[in-house]
Design an enzyme around this catalytic site. Structure first.
Site, PDB file in Angstrom:
ATOM      1  N   ARG A 272       0.837  -1.195   0.000  1.00  0.00           N
ATOM      2  CA  ARG A 272       0.000   0.000   0.000  1.00  0.00           C
ATOM      3  C   ARG A 272       0.873   1.245   0.000  1.00  0.00           C
ATOM      4  NH1 ARG A 272       0.925   2.189   4.780  1.00  0.00           N
ATOM      5  NH2 ARG A 272       1.265   0.856   6.605  1.00  0.00           N
TER       6      ARG A 272
ATOM      7  N   THR B   3       2.065   1.975  10.057  1.00  0.00           N
ATOM      8  CA  THR B   3       0.912   2.151  10.930  1.00  0.00           C
ATOM      9  C   THR B   3       0.713   0.895  11.765  1.00  0.00           C
ATOM     10  OG1 THR B   3      -1.358   2.988  11.041  1.00  0.00           O
ATOM     11  CG2 THR B   3      -0.904   1.274   9.397  1.00  0.00           C
TER      12      THR B   3
ATOM     13  N   ILE C  41      -5.624   6.180   6.312  1.00  0.00           N
ATOM     14  CA  ILE C  41      -5.896   5.674   4.958  1.00  0.00           C
ATOM     15  C   ILE C  41      -4.583   5.279   4.310  1.00  0.00           C
ATOM     16  CG2 ILE C  41      -6.648   6.295   2.630  1.00  0.00           C
ATOM     17  CD1 ILE C  41      -8.727   8.111   3.874  1.00  0.00           C
ATOM     18  N   GLY C  42      -4.568   4.124   3.669  1.00  0.00           N
ATOM     19  CA  GLY C  42      -3.441   3.685   2.859  1.00  0.00           C
ATOM     20  C   GLY C  42      -3.986   2.816   1.745  1.00  0.00           C
TER      21      GLY C  42
ATOM     22  N   GLY D  56      -7.016   0.188   2.332  1.00  0.00           N
ATOM     23  CA  GLY D  56      -8.168   1.027   2.611  1.00  0.00           C
ATOM     24  C   GLY D  56      -8.020   1.892   3.839  1.00  0.00           C
TER      25      GLY D  56
ATOM     26  N   ALA E  85      -8.575   2.544   8.381  1.00  0.00           N
ATOM     27  CA  ALA E  85      -8.615   2.000   9.737  1.00  0.00           C
ATOM     28  C   ALA E  85      -9.075   3.099  10.679  1.00  0.00           C
ATOM     29  CB  ALA E  85      -7.245   1.480  10.158  1.00  0.00           C
TER      30      ALA E  85
ATOM     31  N   CYS F 139       2.481   6.800  10.514  1.00  0.00           N
ATOM     32  CA  CYS F 139       2.249   7.445   9.213  1.00  0.00           C
ATOM     33  C   CYS F 139       3.352   8.433   8.857  1.00  0.00           C
ATOM     34  CB  CYS F 139       0.882   8.134   9.174  1.00  0.00           C
ATOM     35  SG  CYS F 139      -0.490   7.030   9.564  1.00  0.00           S
TER      36      CYS F 139
END
Length: 226
Positions: free
Chosen positions: A76, A81, A141-142, A153, A155, A171
């Site tokens: 991704r 994260t 988001i990733g 997607g 988390a 991040c």
């Protein structure tokens, strides 16, 4: 209105979920499946995105594993994260035309679902992607888009342990404060209820009507299409 097939998977190891995504991505890109989303949580794990730098994980991988947290590589976008029990993870595997619009849709879905719980969250500009409550990050988001179809997607921290975020540079943002739905509301919201809210808001943001399906149904669809 088109459908978003949503499958609630419960707890699933990251590596297993990653492989499942790859399989379903191939089927979606081939047109054998409609747009779909996997909704789940992971056992404790740090995932390293494509832009991860050595300093994002200050300790070595063995130290983290001694704390009971696996370390996994991911294709991704983004950097490091944390995922763990009590955190809601959603992996939409959907056709994407413009990546920026898609990321904004994911942010909007998180903001709406948190708003349903009484938490005023907002998206922020790059490099502060994801969703924030004041100066604390609550949703990440990733994504990766290949062959016009998304993987990975979002988390959202619901009632998970936040301490593991303190052992990394989450991040890639130094000194970032992380929060959760439980911390912001002062109550235990319960992942099952938030899971339903998030799935509904995700389908809405993507312009779909939600349809709940089992993983067996997705597998059967794959076999039938093979």
């Amino acid at each position: 209105m088109s459908e978003l097939w949503v499958s609630h998977l419960g707890a699933l190891p990251y590596a297993e979920a990653f492989e499942l995504q790859r399989t379903l991505h191939r089927r979606r890109a081939a047109g054998d499946l409609p747009d779909l989303a996997l909704v789940l949580e992971h056992p404790p794990v740090y995932t390293r995105g494509k832009r991860t730098e050595p300093g994002d994980l200050p300790m070595d991988a063995d130290w983290y594993r001694d704390q009971g947290i696996d370390v996994e590589d991911s294709d991704r976008g983004g950097r490091v994260t944390y995922h763990g029990p009590g955190q809601l993870v959603a992996y939409p595997i959907v056709a994407v035309e413009r990546v920026a619009d898609y990321v904004h849709a994911l942010e909007s879905a998180m903001v709406a679902a948190l708003g349903d719980e009484g938490v005023a969250a907002e998206a922020r500009d790059v490099p502060f992607t994801g969703v924030w409550v004041g100066d604390a990050k609550i949703g990440s988001i990733g994504v990766r888009v290949r062959d016009g179809v998304s993987m990975h997607g979002l988390a959202v921290n619901v009632d998970n342990d936040l301490a593991p975020f303190e052992w990394i540079v989450p991040c890639g943002i130094d000194h970032v404060r992380v929060t959760s739905l439980a911390r912001e509301t002062g109550r235990e919201p319960g992942l099952p209820c938030f899971r339903k809210r998030m799935a509904f808001r995700l389908a809405e943001a993507l312009g779909h009507r939600q349809r709940l399906v089992s993983l067996d149904r997705l597998v059967e669809r794959q076999v039938a299409a093979a």
